[in-house]
Motif scaffolding. Structure first.
Motif, PDB file in Angstrom:
ATOM      1  N   LEU A  36       0.557  -1.117  -0.115  1.00 29.23           N
ATOM      2  CA  LEU A  36       0.137   0.103   0.065  1.00 29.23           C
ATOM      3  C   LEU A  36       0.502   1.380   0.792  1.00 29.23           C
ATOM      4  O   LEU A  36       0.307   2.203  -0.038  1.00 29.23           O
ATOM      5  N   GLY A  37       2.403   0.634  -0.506  1.00 29.31           N
ATOM      6  CA  GLY A  37       3.132   2.334  -0.198  1.00 29.31           C
ATOM      7  C   GLY A  37       3.857   2.685   0.975  1.00 29.31           C
ATOM      8  O   GLY A  37       4.527   3.619   0.970  1.00 29.31           O
ATOM      9  N   GLY A  38       3.758   1.929   1.733  1.00 28.48           N
ATOM     10  CA  GLY A  38       4.183   1.688   3.157  1.00 28.48           C
ATOM     11  C   GLY A  38       5.594   1.213   3.372  1.00 28.48           C
ATOM     12  O   GLY A  38       6.225   0.487   2.468  1.00 28.48           O
ATOM     13  N   GLN A  39       5.719   1.145   4.798  1.00 24.25           N
ATOM     14  CA  GLN A  39       7.676   0.437   4.517  1.00 24.25           C
ATOM     15  C   GLN A  39       7.195  -0.353   5.189  1.00 24.25           C
ATOM     16  O   GLN A  39       7.719  -1.077   5.778  1.00 24.25           O
ATOM     17  N   GLY A  40       5.871  -1.250   6.104  1.00 20.14           N
ATOM     18  CA  GLY A  40       6.017  -2.202   7.001  1.00 20.14           C
ATOM     19  C   GLY A  40       7.002  -2.231   7.589  1.00 20.14           C
ATOM     20  O   GLY A  40       6.884  -3.476   8.314  1.00 20.14           O
ATOM     21  N   TYR A  41       7.480  -1.698   8.715  1.00 18.11           N
ATOM     22  CA  TYR A  41       8.257  -1.477   9.704  1.00 18.11           C
ATOM     23  C   TYR A  41       7.186  -2.069  10.755  1.00 18.11           C
ATOM     24  O   TYR A  41       8.190  -2.431  11.788  1.00 18.11           O
ATOM     25  N   GLY A  42       6.725  -1.853  11.124  1.00 13.45           N
ATOM     26  CA  GLY A  42       5.668  -2.906  12.568  1.00 13.45           C
ATOM     27  C   GLY A  42       5.992  -1.826  13.641  1.00 13.45           C
ATOM     28  O   GLY A  42       6.216  -0.682  13.963  1.00 13.45           O
ATOM     29  N   GLN A  43       5.192  -2.277  14.376  1.00 11.21           N
ATOM     30  CA  GLN A  43       4.614  -0.548  15.543  1.00 11.21           C
ATOM     31  C   GLN A  43       6.478  -0.355  16.677  1.00 11.21           C
ATOM     32  O   GLN A  43       5.571   0.935  16.618  1.00 11.21           O
ATOM     33  N   VAL A  44       6.939  -1.276  16.646  1.00  9.31           N
ATOM     34  CA  VAL A  44       8.346  -0.828  17.272  1.00  9.31           C
ATOM     35  C   VAL A  44       8.767   1.031  17.019  1.00  9.31           C
ATOM     36  O   VAL A  44       9.226   1.624  17.328  1.00  9.31           O
ATOM     37  N   LYS A  45       9.070   0.580  15.958  1.00 10.92           N
ATOM     38  CA  LYS A  45       9.578   1.774  14.898  1.00 10.92           C
ATOM     39  C   LYS A  45       8.899   2.800  14.122  1.00 10.92           C
ATOM     40  O   LYS A  45       9.237   3.621  14.688  1.00 10.92           O
ATOM     41  N   ARG A  93       8.021   5.423  27.825  1.00 14.40           N
ATOM     42  CA  ARG A  93       8.929   4.901  27.289  1.00 14.40           C
ATOM     43  C   ARG A  93       9.147   3.223  26.026  1.00 14.40           C
ATOM     44  O   ARG A  93       8.894   3.175  25.569  1.00 14.40           O
ATOM     45  N   LEU A  94      10.050   3.327  27.677  1.00 10.13           N
ATOM     46  CA  LEU A  94       9.908   1.567  27.670  1.00 10.13           C
ATOM     47  C   LEU A  94       8.294   0.881  28.177  1.00 10.13           C
ATOM     48  O   LEU A  94       8.372  -0.516  27.105  1.00 10.13           O
ATOM     49  N   MET A  95       7.333   1.447  28.369  1.00  6.19           N
ATOM     50  CA  MET A  95       6.176   0.952  28.254  1.00  6.19           C
ATOM     51  C   MET A  95       5.504   0.438  27.325  1.00  6.19           C
ATOM     52  O   MET A  95       5.019  -0.089  27.166  1.00  6.19           O
ATOM     53  N   THR A  96       5.819   1.894  26.265  1.00  9.30           N
ATOM     54  CA  THR A  96       4.883   1.634  25.309  1.00  9.30           C
ATOM     55  C   THR A  96       5.501   1.211  24.241  1.00  9.30           C
ATOM     56  O   THR A  96       4.934   0.401  23.661  1.00  9.30           O
ATOM     57  N   LEU A  97       6.615   0.858  24.162  1.00 15.78           N
ATOM     58  CA  LEU A  97       7.820   0.172  23.128  1.00 15.78           C
ATOM     59  C   LEU A  97       8.113  -1.351  23.276  1.00 15.78           C
ATOM     60  O   LEU A  97       7.725  -1.707  22.676  1.00 15.78           O
ATOM     61  N   HIS A  98       7.046  -1.421  24.548  1.00 15.67           N
ATOM     62  CA  HIS A  98       7.377  -2.652  25.602  1.00 15.67           C
ATOM     63  C   HIS A  98       5.850  -3.670  24.024  1.00 15.67           C
ATOM     64  O   HIS A  98       5.676  -4.552  24.089  1.00 15.67           O
ATOM     65  N   ALA A  99       4.596  -2.562  24.294  1.00 18.43           N
ATOM     66  CA  ALA A  99       3.712  -2.747  23.902  1.00 18.43           C
ATOM     67  C   ALA A  99       3.805  -2.807  22.688  1.00 18.43           C
ATOM     68  O   ALA A  99       3.476  -3.706  22.172  1.00 18.43           O
ATOM     69  N   ALA A 100       4.409  -2.076  22.342  1.00 22.22           N
ATOM     70  CA  ALA A 100       4.754  -2.180  20.718  1.00 22.22           C
ATOM     71  C   ALA A 100       5.172  -3.417  20.173  1.00 22.22           C
ATOM     72  O   ALA A 100       5.173  -4.536  18.997  1.00 22.22           O
ATOM     73  N   TRP A 101       6.490  -3.906  21.137  1.00 27.08           N
ATOM     74  CA  TRP A 101       6.569  -5.269  20.158  1.00 27.08           C
ATOM     75  C   TRP A 101       5.890  -6.285  21.086  1.00 27.08           C
ATOM     76  O   TRP A 101       5.534  -6.502  20.171  1.00 27.08           O
ATOM     77  N   LYS A 102       5.351  -6.138  21.911  1.00 22.53           N
ATOM     78  CA  LYS A 102       3.855  -7.142  22.529  1.00 22.53           C
ATOM     79  C   LYS A 102       3.219  -7.423  21.134  1.00 22.53           C
ATOM     80  O   LYS A 102       3.309  -7.875  20.393  1.00 22.53           O
ATOM     81  N   MET A 103       2.899  -6.126  19.975  1.00 24.09           N
ATOM     82  CA  MET A 103       2.041  -6.212  19.182  1.00 24.09           C
ATOM     83  C   MET A 103       2.467  -6.892  18.085  1.00 24.09           C
ATOM     84  O   MET A 103       2.067  -7.561  17.547  1.00 24.09           O
ATOM     85  N   ALA A 118      -2.684  -9.890  22.150  1.00 24.16           N
ATOM     86  CA  ALA A 118      -2.257  -9.714  23.019  1.00 24.16           C
ATOM     87  C   ALA A 118      -1.560  -9.089  24.033  1.00 24.16           C
ATOM     88  O   ALA A 118      -1.609  -9.020  24.871  1.00 24.16           O
ATOM     89  N   ALA A 119      -1.614  -7.562  23.215  1.00 26.13           N
ATOM     90  CA  ALA A 119      -0.756  -6.386  23.959  1.00 26.13           C
ATOM     91  C   ALA A 119      -2.386  -5.441  24.035  1.00 26.13           C
ATOM     92  O   ALA A 119      -1.968  -4.572  25.130  1.00 26.13           O
ATOM     93  N   ARG A 120      -3.259  -5.965  24.973  1.00 31.50           N
ATOM     94  CA  ARG A 120      -4.649  -4.997  25.092  1.00 31.50           C
ATOM     95  C   ARG A 120      -4.008  -4.163  26.618  1.00 31.50           C
ATOM     96  O   ARG A 120      -4.590  -3.640  27.119  1.00 31.50           O
TER      97      ARG A 120
END
Ligand SMILES: Cc1cc2nc3c(=O)[nH]c(=O)nc-3n(C[C@H](O)[C@H](O)[C@H](O)COP(=O)(O)OP(=O)(O)OC[C@H]3O[C@@H](n4cnc5c(N)ncnc54)[C@H](O)[C@@H]3O)c2cc1C
Length: 431
Positions: free
Chosen positions: A64-73, A310-320, A327-329
Motif C-alpha cells: 500500500l506504499g508504506g514501509q511495513g515497519y511494525g509498531q516498534v519502529k 517510553r519503555l512501557m510503550t515500546l514494550h507494548a509495541a513489541w508485544k503487538m 495479546a497486547a491489550r
C-alpha cells in the motif's frame, strides 16, 4: 537472552534525519498562523522530501506504499513526529487519516481501497472518524444511538455525532452506526464510508474546546459536530461485515494508542528541554532555579516518568509486533493512562518553572498544556483504561478457599511448623 534496547544503525539514521528535518523545517511553521490551504501548500515540498527518503505513510504495508515497519519502529518515528503538531502531516501519518487508512486497509473491499484508500494515502483526500455522540457515553460505545437502516441496496443513517476530528475539512467520514440494536452488545454496530457531500450530512461547527477556544469551522484539528439527517449511502459503503464495527475499531485503536503515547513523549521531551533550559538561567532567592531542590525533583521525576512511559510503550509495541494486537491489550490500556499522565505532569512542571512566561502564549507550553488535557479523554478516558487493566489483572486471582489471606503469617507459621517438624525436632534434640 533476547532483551535488546538498541536501535539498528540504518533505522537510527532515519530517526536522526527525521529529528533534524522536523526541527529545522517544521517547527518554524508552527509560529505562522496558517489556514488549511496555506498549510497544505507549505507542506507539499516537505512531503516530497519525506517520500524521497522512503518514510511516507510508514504505518502501512509495502503493497500500500508504506514501509511495513511494525509498531516498534513506528513508535520510535512517532516520538520524533510528536514534537510538532504539523510533523505527522509531512510524513503522511496524521491522525485520524492514518487510523482510517488502517481501517480501509484492513476491512475495505478492492473497490473501496481504490476509491478511498489510495487517494487518502497519496494525500489527495482527507478523512474523519465519527463515532462519539453528544447524547450517549463515548466511553461505552455499545450505547451508540446513531442508526443505519438497510433499505434495498442503500443504508439510511440518522443521528448526531460530535468531536469528529478534522471532519470540517474532510472529504469522507468513517461513521459508526447501529445496524442491529437487538444483536449482542459488541455486534450491534457497523462502520460506513460516508462522502461529506452526501445529502443530509450537516457539519454544523467545530466545537470550541480548551485546545481551540474560538471554535469556528474548517481547520486542522477541529472537532466537528455533525447531524446525519437520513443520509442515504450505497450498501457497498459498508466496511467489513455488518455488525463488525467494534471488531474493526479495536484493531484500529491498538496501534493508534501506541502512536499517541509515543507522540506525547515527543511533546514531553520538548517541554522537558524548556524546563531544563529555564532552570539553568533563571535566578531567584540567591541562586539559579537549577539549584532549588524542588526544581531538581521536577527534573528527576519528569525524566523517570518519561523513561518509564517510553519503555512501557515500546514494550507494548513489541508485544503487538510479536504476539498480535489482542495479546497486547493489557499493555496498551496501561500506557494509555500512564502516558497521558506523564505528558500532563511534565508539561505542567515546565509551565510552572516559567512562571507567567509559561502561562503566556509567548511559549508553546500553555498550548501543550491544553493539548495534554485532551489526552486523558480521547481514545478512552483514563478511568476506563484503569478499569480494563484492573480486570485483566484480577482475572488471574481467586479468593482464598478458606477466606484467610494467602500471606496470613500465623496460618503460614502453623503450616511451616508442620512441614518442617522433623527438622525442628532434630534441632531441638541436638540442643
Ligand atoms: C481532543 C479530542 C479528540 C477526539 N476525537 C474524536 C474523533 O476523532 N472521533 C470520535 O468519534 N471521538 C473523538 N473524541 C471523543 C472521545 O473519544 C470521547 O470524548 C471519549 O470516548 C469519552 O466519551 P464522552 O466524551 O462521551 O464521555 P463519557 O463517556 O460521558 O464519560 C465521561 C467521564 O465518565 C467517567 N467514566 C466513564 N466510564 C467510566 C468507568 N467505567 N469508570 C469510571 N469512570 C468512568 C470518566 O471520567 C469519563 O471521562 C475526541 C475527544 C477529544 C477530547
Amino acid at each position: 537472552m533476547a532483551w535488546d534496547f538498541s536501535t539498528e544503525p540504518a533505522f537510527q539514521a532515519h530517526l536522526d534525519w527525521m529529528r533534524e528535518f522536523v526541527r529545522e523545517e517544521i517547527w518554524p511553521l508552527e509560529t505562522l498562523d496558517l489556514g488549511v490551504e496555506q498549510l497544505d501548500r507549505a507542506m507539499a515540498p516537505l512531503q516530497e522530501r519525506v517520500k524521497e527518503r522512503g518514510l511516507w505513510a510508514a504505518h502501512l504495508d509495502p503493497e500500500l506504499g508504506g514501509q511495513g515497519y511494525g509498531q516498534v519502529k513506528l513508535g520510535l518515528m512517532h516520538e520524533v513526529l510528536g514534537s510538532s503538531p504539523y510533523a505527522p502531516l509531512a510524513f503522511g501519518n496524521q491522525a485520524p487519516d492514518s487510523g482510517n487508512s488502517e481501517i480501509l486497509a484492513l476491512a475495505g473491499t478492492p473497490e473501496q481501497k481504490e476509491r478511498w484508500l489510495h487517494p487518502l494515502l497519496a494525500g489527495d483526500l482527507k478523512s474523519a472518524f465519527s463515532m462519539t455522540e453528544p447524547d450517549t457515553a463515548g466511553s461505552d460505545p455499545t450505547l451508540l444511538g446513531t442508526r443505519a437502516l438497510r433499505e434495498g441496496d442503500e443504508y439510511v443513517i440518522s443521528g448526531r455525532k460530535w468531536f469528529s476530528s478534522n471532519a470540517s475539512i474532510a472529504d469522507f467520514l468513517i461513521v459508526m452506526a447501529v445496524t442491529d440494536p437487538d444483536a449482542r452488545r459488541y455486534q450491534r454496530a457497523s462502520m460506513f464510508i460516508v462522502d461529506v457531500d452526501t445529502p443530509g450530512v450537516e457539519i454544523l461547527r467545530d466545537v470550541a474546546t480548551m485546545e481551540h477556544p474560538h471554535g469556528g469551522y474548517g481547520r486542522y484539528g477541529g472537532h466537528a459536530e455533525i447531524h446525519y439527517d437520513d443520509v442515504r449511502i450505497p450498501a457497498s459503503n459498508l466496511l467489513g461485515a455488518e455488525g463488525a464495527g467494534f471488531l474493526i475499531a479495536q484493531q484500529r485503536l491498538g496501534p493508534g494508542r501506541i502512536h499517541h503515547c509515543m507522540r506525547w513523549l515527543g511533546v514531553s521531551q520538548r517541554a522537558f528541554d524548556m524546563l531544563c533550559e529555564r532552570a539553568t538561567y533563571r535566578e531567584a532567592h540567591g541562586s539559579v532555579l537549577a539549584q532549588k531542590q524542588t526544581v531538581q525533583n521536577w527534573i528527576a521525576d519528569s525524566a523517570a516518568q518519561m523513561q518509564a512511559a517510553r519503555l512501557m510503550t515500546l514494550h507494548a509495541a513489541w508485544k503487538m509486533d510479536t504476539e498480535g494486537a489482542s495479546a497486547a491489550r493489557r499493555e496498551i490500556a496501561l500506557i494509555k493512562f500512564f502516558g497521558a499522565q506523564c505528558l500532563h505532569d511534565v508539561v505542567d512542571r515546565a509551565l510552572q518553572v516559567h512562571g507567567s512566561l509559561g502561562y503566556s502564549t509567548d511559549l508553546p507550553l500553555e498550548a501543550m498544556y491544553r493539548f495534554a488535557r485532551g489526552a486523558r479523554l480521547y481514545d478512552g478516558p483514563d478511568e476506563v483504561h484503569r478499569q480494563s487493566v484492573a480486570r485483566f489483572i484480577l482475572g488471574s486471582y481467586e479468593p482464598p478457599a478458606d477466606g484467610v489471606p494467602s500471606e496470613h503469617v500465623p496460618t503460614r507459621r502453623a503450616a511451616a511448623q508442620e512441614k518442617f517438624a522433623h527438622l525442628l525436632d532434630a534441632v531441638t534434640a541436638n540442643d
